[in-house]
Scaffold this motif. Structure first.
Motif, mmCIF file in Angstrom:
data_model
loop_
_atom_site.group_PDB
_atom_site.id
_atom_site.type_symbol
_atom_site.label_atom_id
_atom_site.label_comp_id
_atom_site.label_asym_id
_atom_site.label_seq_id
_atom_site.Cartn_x
_atom_site.Cartn_y
_atom_site.Cartn_z
ATOM 1 N N ASP A 83 -6.051 8.232 -6.964
ATOM 2 C CA ASP A 83 -6.444 7.295 -5.895
ATOM 3 C C ASP A 83 -6.802 5.914 -6.403
ATOM 4 O O ASP A 83 -7.555 5.183 -5.750
ATOM 5 C CB ASP A 83 -7.618 7.856 -5.078
ATOM 6 C CG ASP A 83 -7.180 9.038 -4.244
ATOM 7 O OD1 ASP A 83 -5.982 9.097 -3.913
ATOM 8 O OD2 ASP A 83 -8.023 9.905 -3.958
ATOM 9 N N VAL A 114 -3.422 5.629 -10.716
ATOM 10 C CA VAL A 114 -3.012 5.590 -9.306
ATOM 11 C C VAL A 114 -2.955 7.005 -8.729
ATOM 12 O O VAL A 114 -3.321 7.227 -7.568
ATOM 13 C CB VAL A 114 -1.651 4.864 -9.169
ATOM 14 C CG1 VAL A 114 -1.086 5.007 -7.759
ATOM 15 C CG2 VAL A 114 -1.820 3.392 -9.514
ATOM 16 N N ALA A 120 1.678 7.316 -6.447
ATOM 17 C CA ALA A 120 0.724 8.406 -6.655
ATOM 18 C C ALA A 120 1.396 9.755 -6.455
ATOM 19 O O ALA A 120 1.207 10.681 -7.244
ATOM 20 C CB ALA A 120 -0.458 8.254 -5.708
ATOM 21 N N ARG A 121 2.210 9.852 -5.392
ATOM 22 C CA ARG A 121 2.895 11.131 -5.121
ATOM 23 C C ARG A 121 3.836 11.499 -6.261
ATOM 24 O O ARG A 121 3.858 12.635 -6.727
ATOM 25 C CB ARG A 121 3.669 11.041 -3.801
ATOM 26 C CG ARG A 121 2.881 11.568 -2.597
ATOM 27 C CD ARG A 121 3.804 11.833 -1.423
ATOM 28 N NE ARG A 121 4.663 10.688 -1.114
ATOM 29 C CZ ARG A 121 4.275 9.650 -0.360
ATOM 30 N NH1 ARG A 121 3.043 9.597 0.113
ATOM 31 N NH2 ARG A 121 5.093 8.662 -0.115
ATOM 32 N N HIS A 165 -7.788 -0.600 0.666
ATOM 33 C CA HIS A 165 -8.614 -0.356 1.849
ATOM 34 C C HIS A 165 -9.476 -1.585 2.176
ATOM 35 O O HIS A 165 -9.534 -2.040 3.318
ATOM 36 C CB HIS A 165 -9.493 0.870 1.604
ATOM 37 C CG HIS A 165 -10.485 1.139 2.684
ATOM 38 N ND1 HIS A 165 -10.128 1.684 3.909
ATOM 39 C CD2 HIS A 165 -11.815 0.907 2.758
ATOM 40 C CE1 HIS A 165 -11.198 1.802 4.656
ATOM 41 N NE2 HIS A 165 -12.233 1.331 3.995
ATOM 42 N N ALA A 225 -6.602 2.398 -4.382
ATOM 43 C CA ALA A 225 -6.661 2.668 -2.949
ATOM 44 C C ALA A 225 -7.872 1.987 -2.329
ATOM 45 O O ALA A 225 -7.817 1.512 -1.187
ATOM 46 C CB ALA A 225 -6.712 4.177 -2.711
ATOM 47 N N ARG A 235 0.827 -1.189 0.000
ATOM 48 C CA ARG A 235 0.000 0.000 0.000
ATOM 49 C C ARG A 235 0.879 1.263 0.000
ATOM 50 O O ARG A 235 0.568 2.252 -0.669
ATOM 51 C CB ARG A 235 -0.886 -0.026 1.246
ATOM 52 C CG ARG A 235 -2.058 0.906 1.146
ATOM 53 C CD ARG A 235 -2.868 0.829 2.403
ATOM 54 N NE ARG A 235 -4.130 1.529 2.246
ATOM 55 C CZ ARG A 235 -5.037 1.584 3.197
ATOM 56 N NH1 ARG A 235 -4.829 0.979 4.351
ATOM 57 N NH2 ARG A 235 -6.141 2.245 3.018
ATOM 58 N N SER A 236 1.999 1.198 0.738
ATOM 59 C CA SER A 236 2.874 2.378 0.803
ATOM 60 C C SER A 236 3.524 2.654 -0.555
ATOM 61 O O SER A 236 3.700 3.807 -0.943
ATOM 62 C CB SER A 236 3.941 2.183 1.879
ATOM 63 O OG SER A 236 4.594 0.954 1.665
ATOM 64 N N ASP A 237 3.831 1.559 -1.296
ATOM 65 C CA ASP A 237 4.396 1.746 -2.637
ATOM 66 C C ASP A 237 3.390 2.442 -3.544
ATOM 67 O O ASP A 237 3.745 3.270 -4.380
ATOM 68 C CB ASP A 237 4.773 0.397 -3.263
ATOM 69 C CG ASP A 237 5.789 -0.338 -2.409
ATOM 70 O OD1 ASP A 237 6.542 0.350 -1.694
ATOM 71 O OD2 ASP A 237 5.804 -1.576 -2.455
ATOM 72 N N LEU A 238 2.137 2.071 -3.360
ATOM 73 C CA LEU A 238 1.059 2.643 -4.155
ATOM 74 C C LEU A 238 0.970 4.148 -3.894
ATOM 75 O O LEU A 238 0.881 4.962 -4.823
ATOM 76 C CB LEU A 238 -0.257 1.963 -3.749
ATOM 77 C CG LEU A 238 -1.426 1.985 -4.708
ATOM 78 C CD1 LEU A 238 -1.079 1.230 -5.975
ATOM 79 C CD2 LEU A 238 -2.642 1.344 -4.045
ATOM 80 N N GLN A 239 1.044 4.488 -2.607
ATOM 81 C CA GLN A 239 0.957 5.908 -2.259
ATOM 82 C C GLN A 239 2.169 6.671 -2.791
ATOM 83 O O GLN A 239 2.031 7.806 -3.275
ATOM 84 C CB GLN A 239 0.842 6.068 -0.737
ATOM 85 C CG GLN A 239 -0.541 5.661 -0.243
ATOM 86 C CD GLN A 239 -0.554 5.250 1.222
ATOM 87 O OE1 GLN A 239 0.492 5.048 1.833
ATOM 88 N NE2 GLN A 239 -1.747 5.131 1.782
#
Lengths: 573, 247
Positions: free
Chosen positions: A146, A143, A10-11, A153, A149, A3-7
């Motif tokens: 969101d 991504v 996105a950033r 979730h 995500a 999940r952190s890689d996904l965020q």
């Protein structure tokens, strides 16, 4: 991928997008491509390179922006400014846009489509939120908005029961046309006993003039994959199938690419997002049969059998693919899952009417000024859709009927224009919500001729398994043929009506059961047109040629003629 | 096995759980026509003649593919059902060239029987008079597509009982046709075992022995139960002495 890689992804993507001063979005879905969007995009890219703007301007090919009749569409996104929509863009005007709007900040006035038009203002985009904004072939674009995500979730913070409960609470109903409560269906499959379960997305959209599913698959493929993965988690399936109509090669290509990208990044396949949940999706391409949109025929087709329906029960939720419990939903239904999980059931249920929640995509076609793909809140009136969003019927013509639901639906006349568009209200009028085809007809259309068109379609598309649909549709078509060529007898109308009810009540699957709807609904609202054809031998709309001589009912006509004349006519004596 | 109770034509009847509605109805001595279903073959639900009316919902369901359930209440011969059955038969007669006077099955044809029973004296629809071929390339049998009602009993028996799957269906809608192999002449079929099961289960004169002329063809369905009993119960007993044909 975690999940952190996904965020982080996105950033990174958002930073990258903010670093560019200008994004030129060019629609690359089928309607715009067919009116030359590919050359427009080339011209944009060439102009950017020629003017040495590569560092600050990017050209993005996106999905559908909506007003398809005005394509090719281009959107200019300049930092710190509102988006500007350009319609009917040609390679010349593309170069002009770059030279004047992008470089000199002087919008090209004559090509602008004002963004405050009711066409945009009255829409409510839930499913199409990303459509026309992101590049469907780039996972990063999705991504950054969101994407995935909601799946992350659901996998981490929700049990399958909770996912089903959330969908039930949202009030989402099947978007394929029948409107079965989606949450209830998911729960049935979840509770069905069985080791192996399947999820199917039905993308075999076949109604003439409808292209909601195609657009969704072409414009935002990852949303669909994410929705299916959430469904797989909720019902306990590890395998999904995406059944794509054979006539949609671009959609199939983009989905294929999306699946491969998502699998490589660990968003699909084994151990999704490093959880214990695995989910594979495979594409199955249809071979051009309308009946394969019917769920049991579709499953037969996936299993490699002849695409013919089988009687229900058993329903797919109990016994579907290879006799395993199977969840089958329309593509658009899956498109609603991500926003529901992301924003919550209450948010979703705040849109729409008491019994029909959320929004619905319609393919607005026919005699309105702006045709295209629209997403409107449930319960909007037909009048708002036609007059405001569609810009009304062309000058000099008047509205006659709106056809919803394609060959399974019906025609709605002018006196019912204020009917709210929801499942129950449309059904009460003899039409259906259907998958979302909406064809507007003006007074130049002949209703028996329209009914004949749809009946011919059903005749061609009947699979041939059950007698009422196989032969009944042919007989109904022949009667309509006689009515529109002038050779019908008065008794034909009753025979037609009897056949309609019989085929409706006795056919095996939805195709046959709904095939008489266009005839029944036009008979209900425009009966006088049928009578004019048969009794007065004329077509009020002037469409039918009426070339054949009328068939006299001798048994009825002769005694009447004798009474009228008081003697036997010479020609018959 | 659990016993269930339900109502057929306002009479209470009992049956076995899991039993098809059709077999329960027939056990009561009620005649219900079926042109696609044949006892011993998989139920198909295609001809729509065995539709019955659910009393609670007024919905019509095919008796052959519906399982009898506790508390069900159905009508088998309501005015609406009889009217629809006749319409379906008329549609079948109008679909292809069913000319009884020159048919090998005249007098023993299931389609003809059902039409006579229901009192069908004329057809109100257009005869479609399609131009369809015959295939007489097989040594022993011939198919006349003009008589075929697409019940697909031949497809089913060839696949599930004989295991050859020579027969299948091609085309769709009113243009569907049963075919041998991949639409090759029957005589050249390499999968056909020439067992003749397809001919025996065919309800009309579409499949017949070669050499039979008008009204001469006699078909036997009893072989099917004989084979199935033999396979499942290891009892090779012919129930009606083995000499009688249909009727």
């Amino acid at each position: 991928m975690k999940r952190s890689d996904l965020q982080a992804m996105a950033r990174r993507e958002l930073d990258r997008q903010q670093a560019t001063r200008c994004r030129l979005l060019c629609c690359a879905s089928t309607p715009c491509l067919s009116s030359g969007a590919a050359t427009v995009q080339q011209a944009l890219e060439q102009a950017v390179t020629d003017n040495k703007l590569d560092a600050e301007v990017v050209v993005v090919s996106t999905g559908c922006m909506g007003p398809c009749s005005r394509g090719p569409m281009v959107t200019v996104q300049l930092a710190g400014q509102e988006d500007t929509y350009y319609e009917n863009v040609t390679p010349e005007s593309a170069r002009q846009i770059v030279a004047e709007h992008v470089m000199a900040n002087q919008p090209v006035a004559d090509k602008i489509m004002p963004s405050d038009l009711p066409f945009f203002a009255k829409q409510h985009k839930i499913v199409l939120a990303n459509s026309g904004v992101i590049d469907p072939e780039r996972l990063e674009d999705y991504v950054a908005r969101d994407g995935y995500a909601a799946l992350a979730h659901a996998l981490r913070e929700m049990t399958p029961e909770e996912v089903c409960a959330e969908i039930s609470k949202s009030g989402l109903r099947g978007r394929g046309g029948a409107g079965y409560p989606t949450g209830l269906k998911w729960d049935l499959v979840r509770k069905a006993p069985g080791e192996k379960k399947y999820v199917i997305a039905n993308g075999d959209e076949g109604d003439p003039g409808a292209y909601m599913d195609r657009t969704l698959m072409e414009s935002d493929p990852h949303r669909l994959l994410e929705g299916m993965a959430i469904a797989g988690y909720a019902v306990g399936a590890e395998q999904g199938f995406l059944y794509v109509r054979g006539e949609y090669p671009i959609a199939a290509k983009r989905l294929e690419k999306a699946i491969r990208t998502a699998e490589r990044r660990g968003l699909l396949g084994s151990r999704v997002l490093e959880s214990s949940f695995s989910f594979r999706i495979d594409i199955r391409i249809g071979a051009g049969a309308f009946v394969c949109g019917e769920e049991t025929a579709l499953m037969a087709s996936i299993m490699g059998r002849r695409g013919q329906p089988t009687p229900r029960p058993p329903y797919p939720a109990q016994s579907g693919l290879w006799e395993c419990p199977t969840l089958i939903n329309n593509v658009e239904t899956f498109g609603n899952i991500v926003p529901i999980i992301a924003h919550g059931a209450d948010w979703f249920a705040s849109v729409g009417t008491a019994k029909s929640k959320g929004s619905k995509i319609f393919a607005l076609a026919g005699k309105v000024n702006t045709t295209g793909l629209i997403e409107v809140p449930m319960g909007i009136t037909l009048r708002e859709v036609i007059d405001d969003i569609g810009g009304g019927v062309a000058d000099g013509f008047s509205f006659k009927a709106a056809q919803t639901g394609g060959p399974s639906g019906g025609c709605i006349p002018a006196e019912h224009l204020d009917t709210p568009m929801d499942y129950e209200s449309l059904r009460a009028l003899g039409a259906i919500m259907g998958s979302g085809g909406l064809i507007v007809m003006d007074n130049a259309s002949c209703m028996p001729d329209v009914a004949k068109f749809f009946m011919e379609f059903c005749t061609d598309e009947s699979c041939g398994k059950c007698v009422p649909c196989r032969v009944g549709t042919v007989q109904m078509h022949r009667i309509l043929e006689r009515i529109t060529n002038g050779s019908a007898a008065p008794a034909d109308l009753q025979i037609l009506q009897d056949l309609c009810t019989m085929v409706q009540e006795t056919s095996l699957c939805g195709l046959g059961q709904s095939a008489p709807n266009p005839v029944l609904s036009t008979l209900r609202f425009y009966r006088e047109e049928y009578e004019a054809h048969i009794q007065r031998h004329e077509c009020p709309a002037g469409v039918c040629k009426m070339t054949e001589a009328p068939t006299l009912e001798l048994v009825e006509a002769l005694p009447r003629r004798i009474r009228e004349l008081g003697t036997i006519p010479m020609s018959l004596a | 096995m659990a016993v269930i109770t339900m109502t057929i034509n306002d009479e209470l009847v009992s049956g076995v759980e899991g039993q098809s509605l059709l077999s329960l109805i027939r056990e009561q001595g009620i005649e219900l026509p079926t042109l696609c279903h044949l006892e011993g073959l998989e139920a198909r639900g295609g001809c729509r003649l065995c539709l019955v009316e659910m009393q609670s919902t007024q919905r019509l369901l095919p008796a052959c593919t519906t399982t009898a359930q506790e508390g069900m209440s159905i009508q088998t011969h309501s005015e609406r059902l009889v009217r629809y059955r006749r319409m379906i038969l008329e549609l079948l007669f109008a679909e292809r060239n069913h000319v009884c006077a020159v048919c090998v099955m005249n007098g023993r044809c299931e389609l003809q029987d059902e039409a006579a029973k229901i009192g069908m004296d004329h057809v109100r629809y257009d005869y479609l008079v399609p131009e369809l071929p015959m295939d007489a390339t097989h040594d022993k049998f011939a198919i006349d597509h003009n008589r075929c009602i697409l019940c697909t009993r031949c497809v089913s028996v060839c696949d599930s009982v004989e295991g050859a799957h020579t027969w299948d269906v091609m085309g769709r809608g009113v243009n569907s046709r049963v075919i041998t192999d991949l639409n090759q002449p029957w005589g050249s079929s390499r999968s056909c075992t020439s067992c003749g099961k397809c001919v025996q289960v065919c309800p009309t004169g579409a499949l017949a022995n070669k050499g039979s002329t008008v009204a001469e063809m006699v078909k036997r369905h009893d072989f099917l139960q004989w084979i199935l009993d033999g396979r499942e119960k290891k009892q090779w007993v012919m129930h009606n002495g083995g000499s009688e044909g249909r009727r």
